[in-house]
Motif scaffolding. Structure first.
Motif, PDB file in Angstrom:
ATOM      1  N   UNK A 193      21.622  94.885  37.708  1.00 41.01           N
ATOM      2  CA  UNK A 193      21.731  93.514  38.192  1.00 41.01           C
ATOM      3  C   UNK A 193      22.550  92.715  37.187  1.00 41.01           C
ATOM      4  N   UNK A 194      23.555  92.009  37.698  1.00 41.25           N
ATOM      5  CA  UNK A 194      24.408  91.169  36.866  1.00 41.25           C
ATOM      6  C   UNK A 194      23.778  89.786  36.744  1.00 41.25           C
ATOM      7  N   UNK A 195      23.720  89.265  35.541  1.00 43.89           N
ATOM      8  CA  UNK A 195      23.300  87.888  35.297  1.00 43.89           C
ATOM      9  C   UNK A 195      24.465  87.229  34.558  1.00 43.89           C
ATOM     10  N   UNK A 196      25.188  86.379  35.280  1.00 43.52           N
ATOM     11  CA  UNK A 196      26.428  85.785  34.768  1.00 43.52           C
ATOM     12  C   UNK A 196      26.191  84.295  34.505  1.00 43.52           C
ATOM     13  N   UNK A 197      26.457  83.833  33.273  1.00 37.85           N
ATOM     14  CA  UNK A 197      26.310  82.400  32.999  1.00 37.85           C
ATOM     15  C   UNK A 197      27.369  81.600  33.753  1.00 37.85           C
ATOM     16  N   UNK A 198      26.964  80.462  34.256  1.00 39.94           N
ATOM     17  CA  UNK A 198      27.886  79.590  35.002  1.00 39.94           C
ATOM     18  C   UNK A 198      27.885  78.199  34.395  1.00 39.94           C
ATOM     19  N   UNK A 199      29.028  77.545  34.453  1.00 36.36           N
ATOM     20  CA  UNK A 199      29.146  76.136  34.109  1.00 36.36           C
ATOM     21  C   UNK A 199      30.011  75.482  35.175  1.00 36.36           C
ATOM     22  N   UNK A 200      29.757  74.226  35.412  1.00 42.25           N
ATOM     23  CA  UNK A 200      30.542  73.494  36.404  1.00 42.25           C
ATOM     24  C   UNK A 200      32.009  73.522  35.987  1.00 42.25           C
ATOM     25  N   UNK A 201      32.874  73.877  36.940  1.00 46.00           N
ATOM     26  CA  UNK A 201      34.303  73.926  36.661  1.00 46.00           C
ATOM     27  C   UNK A 201      34.752  75.204  35.979  1.00 46.00           C
ATOM     28  N   UNK A 202      33.921  76.251  35.975  1.00 53.38           N
ATOM     29  CA  UNK A 202      34.294  77.495  35.286  1.00 53.38           C
ATOM     30  C   UNK A 202      35.347  78.303  36.042  1.00 53.38           C
ATOM     31  N   UNK A 203      35.697  77.886  37.242  1.00 56.20           N
ATOM     32  CA  UNK A 203      36.745  78.554  37.994  1.00 56.20           C
ATOM     33  C   UNK A 203      36.260  79.618  38.956  1.00 56.20           C
ATOM     34  N   UNK A 204      35.001  80.012  38.864  1.00 53.67           N
ATOM     35  CA  UNK A 204      34.469  81.012  39.779  1.00 53.67           C
ATOM     36  C   UNK A 204      34.085  80.298  41.067  1.00 53.67           C
ATOM     37  N   UNK A 205      34.642  80.731  42.157  1.00 56.27           N
ATOM     38  CA  UNK A 205      34.404  80.072  43.437  1.00 56.27           C
ATOM     39  C   UNK A 205      33.473  80.916  44.275  1.00 56.27           C
ATOM     40  N   UNK A 206      32.216  80.553  44.328  1.00 58.28           N
ATOM     41  CA  UNK A 206      31.253  81.263  45.174  1.00 58.28           C
ATOM     42  C   UNK A 206      31.167  82.722  44.809  1.00 58.28           C
ATOM     43  N   UNK A 207      31.380  83.567  45.782  1.00 57.08           N
ATOM     44  CA  UNK A 207      31.334  85.005  45.559  1.00 57.08           C
ATOM     45  C   UNK A 207      32.684  85.494  45.071  1.00 57.08           C
ATOM     46  N   UNK A 208      32.771  86.753  44.697  1.00 61.48           N
ATOM     47  CA  UNK A 208      33.986  87.323  44.152  1.00 61.48           C
ATOM     48  C   UNK A 208      34.956  87.785  45.239  1.00 61.48           C
ATOM     49  N   UNK A 209      34.632  87.625  46.491  1.00 54.95           N
ATOM     50  CA  UNK A 209      35.460  88.135  47.580  1.00 54.95           C
ATOM     51  C   UNK A 209      35.756  87.023  48.575  1.00 54.95           C
ATOM     52  N   UNK A 210      36.762  87.224  49.435  1.00 55.33           N
ATOM     53  CA  UNK A 210      37.088  86.190  50.422  1.00 55.33           C
ATOM     54  C   UNK A 210      35.955  86.004  51.434  1.00 55.33           C
TER      55      UNK A 210
END
Length: 139
Positions: A98-115
């Motif tokens: 299981x991946x646990x990825x830290x997030x911050x507002x504006x980090x550039x990750x948009x939702x999921x990793x796929x379209x």
């Protein structure tokens, strides 16, 4: 399991930046993180998919994932976390993790990793829901 890098990490034969060791599993930094502080949580037993995890182990394993998610957020000052798991497809190591990825507002990750996509209409969505519901009911 011979040849499994995650089994090697659990056994202590393969070096890793360990975050926690618990009876339910081991957590360590991903060597190719989405963001710094990206942690992988693995069960101690070699299992390939979520379906292989015994029902009796679910609470313990996901309790560990939950504790790691809270620690990633508080320990790194993250605004939140993204918690995800692949089963077979896109699973780079054939050991449940299981991946646990830290997030911050504006980090550039948009939702999921796929379209993302849409259903053509409510009837199509209903059809997919019914197929999954039937599989859950054993039909």
């Amino acid at each position: 399991m011979g040849g499994c890098v995650f089994c090697g990490i659990v056994a202590g034969d393969v070096p890793a930046f360990r975050v926690v060791e618990a009876p339910e599993g081991v957590a360590f930094l991903d060597t190719r993180p989405v963001f710094r502080g990206h942690v992988l949580v693995v069960p101690r037993t070699h299992l390939v998919t979520l379906a292989d995890l015994p029902a009796g182990a679910l609470a313990g394993y996901f309790g560990l994932v939950q504790r790691v998610a809270v620690a990633v957020e508080s320990g790194l000052g993250a605004g939140g976390t993204f918690v995800a798991m692949n089963n077979r497809v896109s699973q780079s190591v054939a050991h449940l993790h299981t991946h646990v990825v830290p997030r911050t507002k504006g980090d550039g990750l948009r939702g999921f990793f796929w379209p993302r996509t849409r259903y053509a209409d409510d009837a199509e969505a209903r059809g997919y829901a019914e197929r999954v519901a039937a599989a859950l009911a054993g039909g």
